[in-house]
Design a protein around this motif. Sequence first.
Motif, PDB file in Angstrom:
ATOM      1  N   SER A   2       0.828  -1.190   0.000  1.00  0.00           N
ATOM      2  CA  SER A   2       0.000   0.000   0.000  1.00  0.00           C
ATOM      3  C   SER A   2       0.861   1.238   0.000  1.00  0.00           C
ATOM      4  CB  SER A   2      -0.909   0.008   1.242  1.00  0.00           C
ATOM      5  OG  SER A   2      -0.123   0.053   2.417  1.00  0.00           O
ATOM      6  N   ALA A  62       2.221  -1.645   5.582  1.00  0.00           N
ATOM      7  CA  ALA A  62       1.388  -2.588   6.325  1.00  0.00           C
ATOM      8  C   ALA A  62       1.446  -3.997   5.743  1.00  0.00           C
ATOM      9  CB  ALA A  62      -0.058  -2.105   6.349  1.00  0.00           C
ATOM     10  N   HIS A  63       1.778  -4.110   4.464  1.00  0.00           N
ATOM     11  CA  HIS A  63       1.688  -5.416   3.814  1.00  0.00           C
ATOM     12  C   HIS A  63       3.042  -5.977   3.394  1.00  0.00           C
ATOM     13  CE1 HIS A  63      -2.578  -4.778   3.815  1.00  0.00           C
ATOM     14  NE2 HIS A  63      -2.458  -3.686   3.098  1.00  0.00           N
ATOM     15  N   ALA A  66       3.149  -9.618   4.446  1.00  0.00           N
ATOM     16  CA  ALA A  66       1.888 -10.347   4.323  1.00  0.00           C
ATOM     17  C   ALA A  66       2.008 -11.625   3.495  1.00  0.00           C
ATOM     18  CB  ALA A  66       0.824  -9.440   3.701  1.00  0.00           C
ATOM     19  N   LYS A  67       3.136 -11.823   2.812  1.00  0.00           N
ATOM     20  CA  LYS A  67       3.281 -13.008   1.975  1.00  0.00           C
ATOM     21  C   LYS A  67       3.369 -14.267   2.838  1.00  0.00           C
ATOM     22  CE  LYS A  67       6.093 -13.072  -1.449  1.00  0.00           C
ATOM     23  NZ  LYS A  67       5.116 -13.513  -2.435  1.00  0.00           N
ATOM     24  N   SER A  84       9.357  -7.673  -0.916  1.00  0.00           N
ATOM     25  CA  SER A  84       9.058  -6.464  -0.154  1.00  0.00           C
ATOM     26  C   SER A  84      10.258  -5.512  -0.153  1.00  0.00           C
ATOM     27  CB  SER A  84       8.683  -6.821   1.291  1.00  0.00           C
ATOM     28  OG  SER A  84       7.497  -7.580   1.327  1.00  0.00           O
ATOM     29  N   TYR A 105       1.759  -3.976  12.172  1.00  0.00           N
ATOM     30  CA  TYR A 105       1.792  -4.503  10.811  1.00  0.00           C
ATOM     31  C   TYR A 105       2.531  -5.843  10.782  1.00  0.00           C
ATOM     32  CZ  TYR A 105       0.782   0.382   9.561  1.00  0.00           C
ATOM     33  OH  TYR A 105       0.243   1.646   9.461  1.00  0.00           O
ATOM     34  N   GLY A 106       1.829  -6.883  10.385  1.00  0.00           N
ATOM     35  CA  GLY A 106       2.465  -8.189  10.247  1.00  0.00           C
ATOM     36  C   GLY A 106       3.059  -8.714  11.532  1.00  0.00           C
ATOM     37  N   SER A 110       6.871  -6.150   9.706  1.00  0.00           N
ATOM     38  CA  SER A 110       7.088  -4.952   8.900  1.00  0.00           C
ATOM     39  C   SER A 110       8.263  -4.146   9.429  1.00  0.00           C
ATOM     40  CB  SER A 110       5.817  -4.087   8.888  1.00  0.00           C
ATOM     41  OG  SER A 110       6.056  -2.856   8.253  1.00  0.00           O
TER      42      SER A 110
END
Length: 212
Positions: A2, A62-63, A66-67, A84, A105-106, A110
């Motif tokens: 994001s 934030a992502h 996320a993987k 990332s 985040y995560g 993150s």
Amino acid sequence: MSATTTAVPTANHNSNNTEQQHQLLPPTYIEGWSNLETVRAIPYRRLGRTDMVVSLLTLGAAHVSAKPSTAVHADGSVTGTEESVEAIHEAVRLGVNLIDTSPFYGQGLSEVVVGQIHDVEFGDIEIILSETLPTLARLREENKIRYIGITGYPLSVLKEIIERSTDVPVDTVLSYCRHTLFDDELCRYLPFFEVRRLFLLLALAIQSLPPN
């Protein structure tokens, strides 16, 4: 990945200043690596009272963890973050030099990738005032850090910390989801931040729903 964090300058800038700032290259520009065309297209501002020049377009991290392939191992090492890291490098190459991260985040992953920051609503205000901020001030005196910023969702808590932290001045403030169709509470606090010459960052500036 994001990129919906917005830097909100709380000081007035006339058209001449804005035009000049468009033409100046930020200190993070690297000849032969940075993309000159996109860097010149991004507006930059001085970060509040600091000497840092940052992009108004920032990267929300934030992502970045996320993987499903991202993993933390027993020895503390982290794998699966290659994409990332590559995305962050590309954002910086294109001219974005301000990144938002959080322990939220995560589950903290993150921060492993892009740095550290602390949301104040997850801590005790008295401890933040009596221990956290003085410790950061000491680190600044030792030249281990340069500036101090606070982050959180409740604007009232951010305001209280700034008002009560008379011995340790705060340089930047970051909040999120506070200037949307659902919540425009930030408007009430802008004069407070402006009079103190604080650099204000708004994450999730186009959030479609308020956070739970």
